[in-house]
Design a protein around this motif. Structure first.
Motif, mmCIF file in Angstrom:
data_model
loop_
_atom_site.group_PDB
_atom_site.id
_atom_site.type_symbol
_atom_site.label_atom_id
_atom_site.label_comp_id
_atom_site.label_asym_id
_atom_site.label_seq_id
_atom_site.Cartn_x
_atom_site.Cartn_y
_atom_site.Cartn_z
ATOM 1 N N GLN A 9 -14.166 -17.584 13.707
ATOM 2 C CA GLN A 9 -13.366 -16.624 14.441
ATOM 3 C C GLN A 9 -11.873 -16.907 14.339
ATOM 4 N N ASN A 10 -11.132 -15.902 13.882
ATOM 5 C CA ASN A 10 -9.681 -15.996 13.801
ATOM 6 C C ASN A 10 -9.056 -15.403 15.055
ATOM 7 N N SER A 11 -7.984 -16.017 15.540
ATOM 8 C CA SER A 11 -7.305 -15.503 16.724
ATOM 9 C C SER A 11 -6.397 -14.326 16.350
ATOM 10 N N PRO A 12 -6.393 -13.279 17.206
ATOM 11 C CA PRO A 12 -5.499 -12.152 16.907
ATOM 12 C C PRO A 12 -4.036 -12.572 16.839
ATOM 13 N N SER A 13 -3.658 -13.618 17.571
ATOM 14 C CA SER A 13 -2.235 -14.012 17.465
ATOM 15 C C SER A 13 -1.920 -14.532 16.071
ATOM 16 N N ALA A 14 -2.947 -14.908 15.298
ATOM 17 C CA ALA A 14 -2.705 -15.310 13.910
ATOM 18 C C ALA A 14 -2.794 -14.125 12.952
ATOM 19 N N PHE A 15 -3.806 -13.245 13.123
ATOM 20 C CA PHE A 15 -3.957 -12.214 12.098
ATOM 21 C C PHE A 15 -3.281 -10.878 12.418
ATOM 22 N N ILE A 16 -3.041 -10.581 13.705
ATOM 23 C CA ILE A 16 -2.343 -9.323 14.015
ATOM 24 C C ILE A 16 -0.934 -9.296 13.400
ATOM 25 N N PRO A 17 -0.168 -10.396 13.514
ATOM 26 C CA PRO A 17 1.152 -10.369 12.848
ATOM 27 C C PRO A 17 1.058 -10.151 11.335
ATOM 28 N N ILE A 18 0.041 -10.714 10.704
ATOM 29 C CA ILE A 18 -0.135 -10.498 9.260
ATOM 30 C C ILE A 18 -0.458 -9.031 8.999
ATOM 31 N N ALA A 19 -1.344 -8.491 9.820
ATOM 32 C CA ALA A 19 -1.720 -7.081 9.662
ATOM 33 C C ALA A 19 -0.524 -6.160 9.901
ATOM 34 N N GLU A 20 0.316 -6.528 10.867
ATOM 35 C CA GLU A 20 1.497 -5.707 11.163
ATOM 36 C C GLU A 20 2.466 -5.728 9.987
ATOM 37 N N HIS A 21 2.568 -6.866 9.369
ATOM 38 C CA HIS A 21 3.509 -7.032 8.270
ATOM 39 C C HIS A 21 3.106 -6.215 7.057
ATOM 40 N N SER A 22 1.790 -6.020 6.895
ATOM 41 C CA SER A 22 1.317 -5.340 5.688
ATOM 42 C C SER A 22 0.838 -3.914 5.975
ATOM 43 N N ASP A 23 1.029 -3.452 7.210
ATOM 44 C CA ASP A 23 0.581 -2.113 7.603
ATOM 45 C C ASP A 23 -0.941 -1.938 7.620
ATOM 46 N N GLN A 24 -1.685 -3.025 7.443
ATOM 47 C CA GLN A 24 -3.141 -2.969 7.634
ATOM 48 C C GLN A 24 -3.454 -2.707 9.103
ATOM 49 N N ILE A 25 -2.440 -2.940 9.931
ATOM 50 C CA ILE A 25 -2.652 -2.822 11.370
ATOM 51 C C ILE A 25 -3.161 -1.442 11.765
ATOM 52 N N ILE A 26 -2.714 -0.418 11.040
ATOM 53 C CA ILE A 26 -3.091 0.943 11.434
ATOM 54 C C ILE A 26 -4.594 1.139 11.282
ATOM 55 N N ARG A 27 -5.140 0.668 10.155
ATOM 56 C CA ARG A 27 -6.582 0.804 9.943
ATOM 57 C C ARG A 27 -7.364 -0.030 10.969
ATOM 58 N N ILE A 28 -6.882 -1.236 11.220
ATOM 59 C CA ILE A 28 -7.559 -2.100 12.190
ATOM 60 C C ILE A 28 -7.541 -1.466 13.581
ATOM 61 N N ASP A 29 -6.373 -1.006 13.982
ATOM 62 C CA ASP A 29 -6.271 -0.471 15.340
ATOM 63 C C ASP A 29 -6.975 0.874 15.495
ATOM 64 N N ARG A 30 -7.109 1.647 14.401
ATOM 65 C CA ARG A 30 -7.909 2.886 14.511
ATOM 66 C C ARG A 30 -9.374 2.493 14.748
ATOM 67 N N TRP A 31 -9.798 1.422 14.090
ATOM 68 C CA TRP A 31 -11.158 0.921 14.341
ATOM 69 C C TRP A 31 -11.281 0.476 15.810
ATOM 70 N N VAL A 32 -10.254 -0.231 16.292
ATOM 71 C CA VAL A 32 -10.265 -0.697 17.690
ATOM 72 C C VAL A 32 -10.346 0.494 18.646
ATOM 73 N N MET A 33 -9.559 1.534 18.376
ATOM 74 C CA MET A 33 -9.548 2.701 19.267
ATOM 75 C C MET A 33 -10.930 3.347 19.316
ATOM 76 N N ARG A 34 -11.526 3.567 18.129
ATOM 77 C CA ARG A 34 -12.854 4.193 18.087
ATOM 78 C C ARG A 34 -13.886 3.316 18.802
#
Ligand code: C2E
Ligand code: MG
Ligand code: MG
Ligand code: MG
Length: 283
Positions: free
Chosen positions: A71-96
């Motif tokens: 298990q990876n902590s969001p404080s480690a991977f969310i910043p990476i996702a934000e930097h690469s714009d992967q965050i949008i796909r991840i957070d759309r999954w979170v919303m659904r």
């Protein structure tokens, strides 16, 4: 967009510069497949009304179960996702997923509780956010009033106007908005004046230090008083002890969240955790 991420960007920079650049890129690459490969999950943490001692909401927090790293902590991977714009796909999954879970809990009749979702600035500025959310609420037959969006102050300084209009549009559909981690980052009080926010979440660093440090105590007291004057709901994050809970109650804070009440738990444990917690708090 990445350039304007403020504090988020410097975290990414530090991560990238830290021990292992290669590590960073490996994580970024794996993160790309996390949604498709079903490696993400949600956990839910209760929010407790300090006076009634009832659970009055849940916060959804994402987890990434990496096939080899665990298990990876969001404080480690969310910043990476934000930097690469992967965050949008991840957070759309979170919303659904969060709205689907909300529908499931409501159909069980046990928890007519609102669920809060954390969004990053890229989500807030992404096209069709409001339409995406209203369609999901429609699809799962959940009222907009059962959804809350948490944003952090550290990331939207440069897009204040756009943030303001998106938050207003969310409010118009009935979705409420909260300012997360208040007191960290740049904490400009003008955000509180300009942004349509119903809830203020005091960062856990205040909760942690307020009983040890007289300055932290005065600041926490002032933040609570300010939030109340602005007619916002005040949530203290990171409540870990009974003493902290009692202090918050005595100083007019409405809601507490933290390990003292419950850590974030998987969906299937939510009902039992709420029942046991309310029994413990009423004893
Ligand atoms: P946050 O929204 O401020 O969430 C609170 C964090 O504090 C969570 O960490 C939670 O597990 C932790 N926490 C709760 N109670 C306590 C306590 O009593 N003591 C301590 N020390 N910690 C406590 P987590 O789950 O690791 O999430 C970290 C941050 O990652 C979140 O901070 C949020 O900013 C971000 N995040 C989490 N899920 C998502 C998501 O789905 N999307 C986005 N964009 N960001 C997310
Ligand atoms: Mg949050
Ligand atoms: Mg927070
Ligand atoms: Mg945070």
């Amino acid at each position: 967009q990445a350039k304007s991420l403020g504090r988020c960007r410097s975290i990414v920079f530090e991560l990238a510069m830290a021990a292992d650049q290669r590590e960073y890129y490996l994580l970024e690459r794996d993160l790309d497949e996390a949604v498709e490969r079903n490696q993400l999950s949600l956990v839910f943490q209760p929010k407790v009304d300090l006076i009634s001692r009832k659970v009055v909401g849940l916060e959804a927090l994402v987890r990434w179960n990496h096939p080899t790293r665990g298990q990876n902590s969001p404080s480690a991977f969310i910043p990476i996702a934000e930097h690469s714009d992967q965050i949008i796909r991840i957070d759309r999954w979170v919303m659904r997923s969060a709205i689907a879970e909300l529908a499931r809990l409501r159909s069980q009749g046990l928890a007519r509780l609102p669920i809060a979702i954390n969004l990053s600035i890229a989500d807030i500025l992404s096209p069709n956010l409001v339409a995406y959310l209203t369609e999901l609420l429609d699809e799962y037959k959940v009222p907009a009033s059962a959804l809350e969006i948490e944003v952090t102050e550290s990331c939207f300084m440069r897009q204040l106007d756009e943030t303001q209009s998106v938050l207003r549009a969310l409010n118009e559909t009935g979705i409420s908005t909260a300012l997360d981690d208040f007191g960290t980052g740049f904490s400009s009080l003008s955000y509180l004046r300009q942004l349509p926010l119903q809830c203020l979440k005091i960062d856990q660093s205040f909760t942690r230090s307020m009983l040890q440090d007289a300055n932290a105590e005065k600041l926490t007291q002032a933040i609570v008083a300010m939030g109340i004057a602005l007619r916002m709901t005040i949530v203290a994050e990171g409540v870990e002890t009974r003493e902290q809970m009692n202090w918050l109650l005595a100083h007019g804070c409405h809601i507490g969240q933290g390990y003292y009440f419950s850590p974030p738990v998987p969906a299937q444990d939510v009902q039992q955790v709420i029942e046991r917690l309310e029994i413990r708090l009423s004893a």
